[in-house]
Scaffold this motif. Sequence first.
Motif, PDB file in Angstrom:
ATOM      1  N   PRO A   6      -2.634  -6.283 -10.768  1.00  0.00           N
ATOM      2  CA  PRO A   6      -2.177  -5.199 -11.656  1.00  0.00           C
ATOM      3  C   PRO A   6      -0.879  -5.527 -12.378  1.00  0.00           C
ATOM      4  O   PRO A   6      -0.675  -5.115 -13.513  1.00  0.00           O
ATOM      5  CB  PRO A   6      -2.002  -4.011 -10.704  1.00  0.00           C
ATOM      6  CG  PRO A   6      -1.823  -4.618  -9.347  1.00  0.00           C
ATOM      7  CD  PRO A   6      -2.659  -5.855  -9.362  1.00  0.00           C
ATOM      8  N   ARG A   7       0.037  -6.240 -11.715  1.00  0.00           N
ATOM      9  CA  ARG A   7       1.294  -6.606 -12.374  1.00  0.00           C
ATOM     10  C   ARG A   7       1.027  -7.465 -13.599  1.00  0.00           C
ATOM     11  O   ARG A   7       1.615  -7.271 -14.663  1.00  0.00           O
ATOM     12  CB  ARG A   7       2.179  -7.349 -11.378  1.00  0.00           C
ATOM     13  CG  ARG A   7       3.424  -7.982 -11.977  1.00  0.00           C
ATOM     14  CD  ARG A   7       4.346  -6.959 -12.576  1.00  0.00           C
ATOM     15  NE  ARG A   7       4.682  -5.921 -11.615  1.00  0.00           N
ATOM     16  CZ  ARG A   7       5.329  -4.814 -11.906  1.00  0.00           C
ATOM     17  NH1 ARG A   7       5.720  -4.592 -13.150  1.00  0.00           N
ATOM     18  NH2 ARG A   7       5.600  -3.909 -10.983  1.00  0.00           N
ATOM     19  N   VAL A  11      -3.663   2.258 -18.322  1.00  0.00           N
ATOM     20  CA  VAL A  11      -2.430   2.277 -17.540  1.00  0.00           C
ATOM     21  C   VAL A  11      -2.640   3.000 -16.216  1.00  0.00           C
ATOM     22  O   VAL A  11      -2.088   2.600 -15.176  1.00  0.00           O
ATOM     23  CB  VAL A  11      -1.288   2.929 -18.342  1.00  0.00           C
ATOM     24  CG1 VAL A  11      -0.057   3.160 -17.468  1.00  0.00           C
ATOM     25  CG2 VAL A  11      -0.915   2.051 -19.533  1.00  0.00           C
ATOM     26  N   CYS A  12      -3.454   4.042 -16.224  1.00  0.00           N
ATOM     27  CA  CYS A  12      -3.733   4.787 -14.997  1.00  0.00           C
ATOM     28  C   CYS A  12      -4.419   3.875 -13.972  1.00  0.00           C
ATOM     29  O   CYS A  12      -4.106   3.909 -12.776  1.00  0.00           O
ATOM     30  CB  CYS A  12      -4.619   5.993 -15.311  1.00  0.00           C
ATOM     31  SG  CYS A  12      -4.576   7.270 -14.038  1.00  0.00           S
ATOM     32  N   LYS A  13      -5.342   3.051 -14.429  1.00  0.00           N
ATOM     33  CA  LYS A  13      -6.027   2.109 -13.533  1.00  0.00           C
ATOM     34  C   LYS A  13      -5.035   1.110 -12.941  1.00  0.00           C
ATOM     35  O   LYS A  13      -5.059   0.810 -11.744  1.00  0.00           O
ATOM     36  CB  LYS A  13      -7.127   1.375 -14.302  1.00  0.00           C
ATOM     37  CG  LYS A  13      -7.934   0.407 -13.456  1.00  0.00           C
ATOM     38  CD  LYS A  13      -9.076  -0.189 -14.262  1.00  0.00           C
ATOM     39  CE  LYS A  13      -9.914  -1.138 -13.404  1.00  0.00           C
ATOM     40  NZ  LYS A  13     -11.057  -1.695 -14.163  1.00  0.00           N
ATOM     41  N   ILE A  14      -4.151   0.594 -13.777  1.00  0.00           N
ATOM     42  CA  ILE A  14      -3.127  -0.344 -13.303  1.00  0.00           C
ATOM     43  C   ILE A  14      -2.173   0.368 -12.347  1.00  0.00           C
ATOM     44  O   ILE A  14      -1.759  -0.201 -11.319  1.00  0.00           O
ATOM     45  CB  ILE A  14      -2.368  -0.932 -14.503  1.00  0.00           C
ATOM     46  CG1 ILE A  14      -3.312  -1.775 -15.374  1.00  0.00           C
ATOM     47  CG2 ILE A  14      -1.178  -1.768 -14.049  1.00  0.00           C
ATOM     48  CD1 ILE A  14      -2.703  -2.233 -16.692  1.00  0.00           C
ATOM     49  N   PHE A  15      -1.821   1.608 -12.660  1.00  0.00           N
ATOM     50  CA  PHE A  15      -0.900   2.401 -11.852  1.00  0.00           C
ATOM     51  C   PHE A  15      -1.417   2.532 -10.421  1.00  0.00           C
ATOM     52  O   PHE A  15      -0.676   2.317  -9.450  1.00  0.00           O
ATOM     53  CB  PHE A  15      -0.739   3.778 -12.515  1.00  0.00           C
ATOM     54  CG  PHE A  15       0.308   4.660 -11.887  1.00  0.00           C
ATOM     55  CD1 PHE A  15       1.539   4.158 -11.516  1.00  0.00           C
ATOM     56  CD2 PHE A  15       0.057   6.017 -11.703  1.00  0.00           C
ATOM     57  CE1 PHE A  15       2.502   4.983 -10.953  1.00  0.00           C
ATOM     58  CE2 PHE A  15       1.017   6.844 -11.149  1.00  0.00           C
ATOM     59  CZ  PHE A  15       2.240   6.321 -10.763  1.00  0.00           C
ATOM     60  N   ARG A  29      -1.057   0.771  -4.720  1.00  0.00           N
ATOM     61  CA  ARG A  29      -1.681   0.204  -3.519  1.00  0.00           C
ATOM     62  C   ARG A  29      -0.938  -1.050  -3.074  1.00  0.00           C
ATOM     63  O   ARG A  29      -0.660  -1.243  -1.887  1.00  0.00           O
ATOM     64  CB  ARG A  29      -3.149  -0.128  -3.782  1.00  0.00           C
ATOM     65  CG  ARG A  29      -3.868  -0.642  -2.538  1.00  0.00           C
ATOM     66  CD  ARG A  29      -5.130  -1.378  -2.900  1.00  0.00           C
ATOM     67  NE  ARG A  29      -4.835  -2.480  -3.788  1.00  0.00           N
ATOM     68  CZ  ARG A  29      -4.286  -3.630  -3.397  1.00  0.00           C
ATOM     69  NH1 ARG A  29      -3.957  -3.803  -2.151  1.00  0.00           N
ATOM     70  NH2 ARG A  29      -4.046  -4.590  -4.253  1.00  0.00           N
ATOM     71  N   GLN A  30      -0.589  -1.910  -4.041  1.00  0.00           N
ATOM     72  CA  GLN A  30       0.159  -3.117  -3.698  1.00  0.00           C
ATOM     73  C   GLN A  30       1.511  -2.783  -3.077  1.00  0.00           C
ATOM     74  O   GLN A  30       1.992  -3.491  -2.192  1.00  0.00           O
ATOM     75  CB  GLN A  30       0.382  -3.984  -4.937  1.00  0.00           C
ATOM     76  CG  GLN A  30      -0.754  -4.941  -5.218  1.00  0.00           C
ATOM     77  CD  GLN A  30      -0.357  -5.999  -6.239  1.00  0.00           C
ATOM     78  OE1 GLN A  30       0.711  -5.941  -6.842  1.00  0.00           O
ATOM     79  NE2 GLN A  30      -1.215  -6.967  -6.426  1.00  0.00           N
ATOM     80  N   ALA A  31       2.126  -1.693  -3.534  1.00  0.00           N
ATOM     81  CA  ALA A  31       3.432  -1.300  -3.018  1.00  0.00           C
ATOM     82  C   ALA A  31       3.333  -0.629  -1.652  1.00  0.00           C
ATOM     83  O   ALA A  31       4.352  -0.313  -1.044  1.00  0.00           O
ATOM     84  CB  ALA A  31       4.120  -0.359  -4.008  1.00  0.00           C
ATOM     85  N   GLY A  32       2.105  -0.411  -1.171  1.00  0.00           N
ATOM     86  CA  GLY A  32       1.916   0.215   0.127  1.00  0.00           C
ATOM     87  C   GLY A  32       2.005   1.720   0.096  1.00  0.00           C
ATOM     88  O   GLY A  32       2.069   2.367   1.144  1.00  0.00           O
ATOM     89  N   VAL A  33       1.986   2.316  -1.109  1.00  0.00           N
ATOM     90  CA  VAL A  33       2.105   3.766  -1.243  1.00  0.00           C
ATOM     91  C   VAL A  33       0.738   4.428  -1.161  1.00  0.00           C
ATOM     92  O   VAL A  33       0.590   5.497  -0.559  1.00  0.00           O
ATOM     93  CB  VAL A  33       2.796   4.132  -2.572  1.00  0.00           C
ATOM     94  CG1 VAL A  33       2.965   5.635  -2.698  1.00  0.00           C
ATOM     95  CG2 VAL A  33       4.146   3.434  -2.673  1.00  0.00           C
TER      96      VAL A  33
END
Length: 566
Positions: A288-289, A347-351, A356-360
């Motif tokens: 995503p980044r 952007v919503c898909k990337i968000f 998820r990658q950030a563990g949130v």
Amino acid sequence: MNNTNRLIDDFKKQSKNTIWKHLNAMAANYAVYSTRLKGMPPFLCDHEIYLYCNDTNLVIVCLDSCGHGEEHTYEESATLAELIMEEGREPRESMVWKLAMTASTISKYLKERNMPVEVCGVLLTEADIINGYRLEPMWDRHKVMVIDCLRQLKNKKIGINEDSELPCKRYANTIIEYSNEISKAYAEATEHDHDPEDDNPNREELDKILDELAALEIKNVVKEYVTGEPEDVPTEEDDSQEEPDSPSESNSGCSLESFVDSFVPDGKIEQNHDTNINVEILRPIVNPREELNKLVGCADIKKRMDELLDLSIFNNMMRRQFPQNKHHEVSLHSIFFGRPGTGKTTVCKIFGSLLRQAGVLSIGHVVICDRSTFIGTLWGDEERAMNQVIEKAKGGVLMIDEAYLFNSSNDRDPGKIVIQLLMNLLADETQRDIAVVLCGYKEPMMKLLDSNPGLQSRFPNKFEFADFTVDELLQITKLRIKGYGYRFTTQAWEKYRSIITQAYLQRDPDTWGNARFIANQLERIYLRHAVRCVKLKPKDKRELLKLTPDDVVPIEVPRQKKRIGF
């Protein structure tokens, strides 16, 4: 342009005619540290290497002095591979693969040492890569760019800036230390190769390093989805033979697809016993980044999204390390303002995947709904549909498009029930593993927020998606046709540019489609191009993928209606 990737982006703009001027400019750039290496083990031992780094980016430039001629002309396969297999020829090592593996290994090594810089490889080669224009999307996925058909690379003198005062010098020093470690381990291990009974620990270390390099491919991608730890490494298409590292990976079958399939729900919603509807489910993405950085425009949105993510990551760190401390209450719920085609869904898909990658968030998928998802034909349909939608969106993002349609002056409008149900959800402290995004035009969305003070406080994050400029629309065009391998002729591109500019000037702001207009315009061009090719039957690949002025015909653009009266 995303300033955090300025160094890499500037390299990506270069061509055969501009690269040397750019390298000379880098040597004079006071903010960029550069140095020269005589090889970089284990993949690029025999090649001249130049490192360029600033605070956020690292570019590895490799010079491939292979000589120029037919024997060095090759056509890569559809996937990046270690060996290039050509009919009637001996297999040869791929320089692109070597550089991609080097870039991914260095990226991983730096991140493990808390140096999270973006790494890109640039291959300058004397070879003629005959289908390079088709391979560029694949190279880009593996964070490598290639400039071919160069001459006399052995004689090239490239200036460098080894300013010891630059803080980014530490990246280059770390890489040099890493290269020296591998070289030393390799030298000491091979020194004892003649003794089969030798139990040299350096040899074991070297074997361990090489085994890790060979296993970087699919393991890290699966690990990213299982543990939430992102890894920026190239991946092979065939991962079916990879051994799992953990029970979690074993359960996923070591397949990214099977892992996602086991968690992402289907889109079936039962409004009532007589009516079933389907909502769209967007699956999480691997990088995503990278996808966020690729987006055209949206500079302010990227910056503010990074800030929200950083705060969320910091909060998680504090919870793990200092659970007794007071923590920030981070709200992920957001408003996306903007007209159609400005990138809200993308952007919503990337968000979702970034969270998820950030563990949130636990999964990172996106569930897309609108008014028709909730408003049925029977009493109670709204609550039944809302409960099912929330259940499907757990672990990901609930995106409600055209949310302003729930706001009505009619007190009996069932849309008001949906808003109240949504408010109940946002007030539930147990519903933490979900982010709600409301999308729509700015003015009616602001009226919706004003109609319910509770919505204002529950949606603190507001992102405004502006219309794309003409230059940004043209950049979007280049990205879209690149995926198919098409290329405009000079005359066709000028005609296309004129059409887009004219359409933009005559557009109706209320109905202008932005990127959707570009998609529709290109579909028309693809259709005419296909008809022409079927008729003329071009035999050459380049001719087959060439877009000519005859292919470029404008589509109708809704114009702004003239107002009558005062």
